[in-house]
Design a protein around this motif. Structure first.
Motif, short mmCIF file in Angstrom:
data_model
loop_
_atom_site.label_atom_id
_atom_site.label_comp_id
_atom_site.label_asym_id
_atom_site.label_seq_id
_atom_site.Cartn_x
_atom_site.Cartn_y
_atom_site.Cartn_z
N MET A 94 -51.97 -2.64 19.50
CA MET A 94 -51.69 -1.26 19.10
C MET A 94 -51.85 -0.29 20.27
N VAL A 95 -52.44 -0.75 21.36
CA VAL A 95 -52.50 0.04 22.60
C VAL A 95 -51.29 -0.27 23.48
N PHE A 96 -50.94 -1.54 23.58
CA PHE A 96 -49.82 -1.94 24.44
C PHE A 96 -48.50 -1.31 23.98
N ILE A 97 -48.31 -1.22 22.68
CA ILE A 97 -47.03 -0.72 22.16
C ILE A 97 -46.81 0.75 22.54
N PRO A 98 -47.77 1.65 22.34
CA PRO A 98 -47.56 3.03 22.81
C PRO A 98 -47.38 3.13 24.33
N LEU A 99 -48.04 2.24 25.08
CA LEU A 99 -47.84 2.26 26.53
C LEU A 99 -46.40 1.90 26.89
N ALA A 100 -45.85 0.92 26.18
CA ALA A 100 -44.44 0.57 26.41
C ALA A 100 -43.53 1.74 26.07
N ALA A 101 -43.85 2.45 25.00
CA ALA A 101 -43.05 3.62 24.62
C ALA A 101 -43.17 4.72 25.68
N CYS A 102 -44.36 4.93 26.20
CA CYS A 102 -44.55 5.95 27.24
C CYS A 102 -43.79 5.59 28.50
N SER A 103 -43.73 4.30 28.82
CA SER A 103 -42.97 3.88 29.99
C SER A 103 -41.48 4.15 29.80
N ASP A 104 -41.01 4.02 28.57
CA ASP A 104 -39.60 4.32 28.29
C ASP A 104 -39.29 5.80 28.43
N LEU A 105 -40.26 6.64 28.12
CA LEU A 105 -39.98 8.08 27.96
C LEU A 105 -40.66 8.97 28.99
N TRP A 107 -39.91 9.81 31.89
CA TRP A 107 -38.97 10.67 32.62
C TRP A 107 -38.61 11.91 31.82
N ARG A 108 -38.84 11.86 30.50
CA ARG A 108 -38.46 12.98 29.63
C ARG A 108 -39.65 13.83 29.22
N PHE A 109 -40.80 13.18 29.00
CA PHE A 109 -41.97 13.90 28.51
C PHE A 109 -43.13 13.70 29.49
N PRO A 110 -43.59 14.76 30.14
CA PRO A 110 -44.68 14.63 31.12
C PRO A 110 -45.97 14.04 30.55
N PHE A 111 -46.24 14.29 29.27
CA PHE A 111 -47.49 13.76 28.70
C PHE A 111 -47.48 12.23 28.65
N CYS A 112 -46.29 11.63 28.62
CA CYS A 112 -46.21 10.16 28.64
C CYS A 112 -46.72 9.63 29.98
N LYS A 113 -46.35 10.31 31.06
CA LYS A 113 -46.85 9.89 32.37
C LYS A 113 -48.37 10.05 32.44
N GLN A 114 -48.88 11.12 31.83
CA GLN A 114 -50.32 11.34 31.83
C GLN A 114 -51.04 10.22 31.08
N ILE A 115 -50.46 9.79 29.96
CA ILE A 115 -51.06 8.69 29.20
C ILE A 115 -51.08 7.42 30.03
N LEU A 116 -49.99 7.13 30.71
CA LEU A 116 -49.92 5.94 31.56
C LEU A 116 -50.95 6.01 32.68
N GLU A 117 -51.13 7.20 33.24
CA GLU A 117 -52.12 7.36 34.30
C GLU A 117 -53.53 7.16 33.75
N ASP A 118 -53.78 7.65 32.55
CA ASP A 118 -55.11 7.51 31.95
C ASP A 118 -55.47 6.05 31.69
N PHE A 119 -54.46 5.22 31.46
CA PHE A 119 -54.71 3.80 31.19
C PHE A 119 -54.51 2.93 32.43
N TRP A 120 -54.40 3.56 33.59
CA TRP A 120 -54.27 2.84 34.87
C TRP A 120 -53.11 1.83 34.86
N THR A 121 -52.02 2.21 34.25
CA THR A 121 -50.86 1.32 34.19
C THR A 121 -49.80 1.80 35.18
#
Length: 221
Positions: A94-105, A107-121
């Motif tokens: 349930m953590v991996f799936i939102p990370l995959a979604a953030c990786s997809d998006l 480029w469109r939503f800055p908060f997705c990049k922030q989430i990826l940075e917070d999880f060191w991905t």
């Protein structure tokens, strides 16, 4: 010319809309893992009375399914802390799936990049500008989705039978797995096309700024 031949513009619109479909596929899988987590833990609590030991005879006594490697009607193995490991795996998915979604998006939503940075991905996005961006992370995300597909697909072959007879969790799990698996190649293509378009736009903007700066410097002289 663009008004006469609108196909490229329409194609990019379709490509961008595809990300809604890709997100929907991930949401389906996320719902599956929520269902699995709830049904596993509820059935275990009702039948095993919170037993966390390693004696299979105790498990067999509780569920009456002698010789089975899993607690009846769950995906929980009959060994020490099986419910703990299974629950942690469910939560990890349930953590991996939102990370995959953030990786997809991202480029469109800055908060997705922030989430990826917070999880060191760092491998699931690129911090550089679009001009310098490369596409390795797109394939890294595709492999993450393949892992999610394999993990989710494995749940369709083990026995989860909830009390609610109207919910066929293994079948819904199979549908979600097939949808996500089928979406991966199209998402790769869409991701590359969108990022390439943004690379071109950013490059043109930088070139225009450089030309304006050169003209300004020439006028000043």
């Amino acid at each position: 010319m663009g008004a006469i031949f609108p196909f490229p513009r329409m194609l990019m619109l379709i490509v961008r809309l595809w990300f809604i479909v890709a997100l929907g596929c991930l949401v389906m899988v996320l719902i599956v893992w929520l269902m699995i987590f709830i049904e596993n833990t509820k059935t275990f609590k009702d039948t095993m009375h919170h037993y966390l030991g390693n004696d299979q005879r105790v498990y067999d006594t509780f569920d009456g399914d002698h010789g089975a490697g899993y607690v009846a009607n769950t995906n929980i193995p009959k060994h020490l802390g099986g419910i703990v490991f299974t629950s942690l795996f469910d939560i990890a998915m349930m953590v991996f799936i939102p990370l995959a979604a953030c990786s997809d998006l991202f480029w469109r939503f800055p908060f997705c990049k922030q989430i990826l940075e917070d999880f060191w991905t760092a491998g699931l996005y690129d911090t550089r500008g679009f001009v310098d961006i490369e596409f390795f992370f797109v394939f890294a995300n595709a492999f993450l989705k393949l892992f999610i597909v394999a993990a989710t697909g494995s749940q369709t072959y083990t026995g989860i039978y909830p009390d609610n007879s109207h919910v066929d969790t293994p079948l819904f799990c199979l549908y979600a797995t097939l949808c996500l698996a089928g979406s991966i190649p199209f998402t790769i293509i869409s991701h590359i096309m969108v990022l390439h378009q943004m690379k071109r736009k950013e490059y043109k903007d930088e070139l225009a700024k450089a030309e304006e700066a050169a003209k300004a410097a020439k006028s000043a002289n």
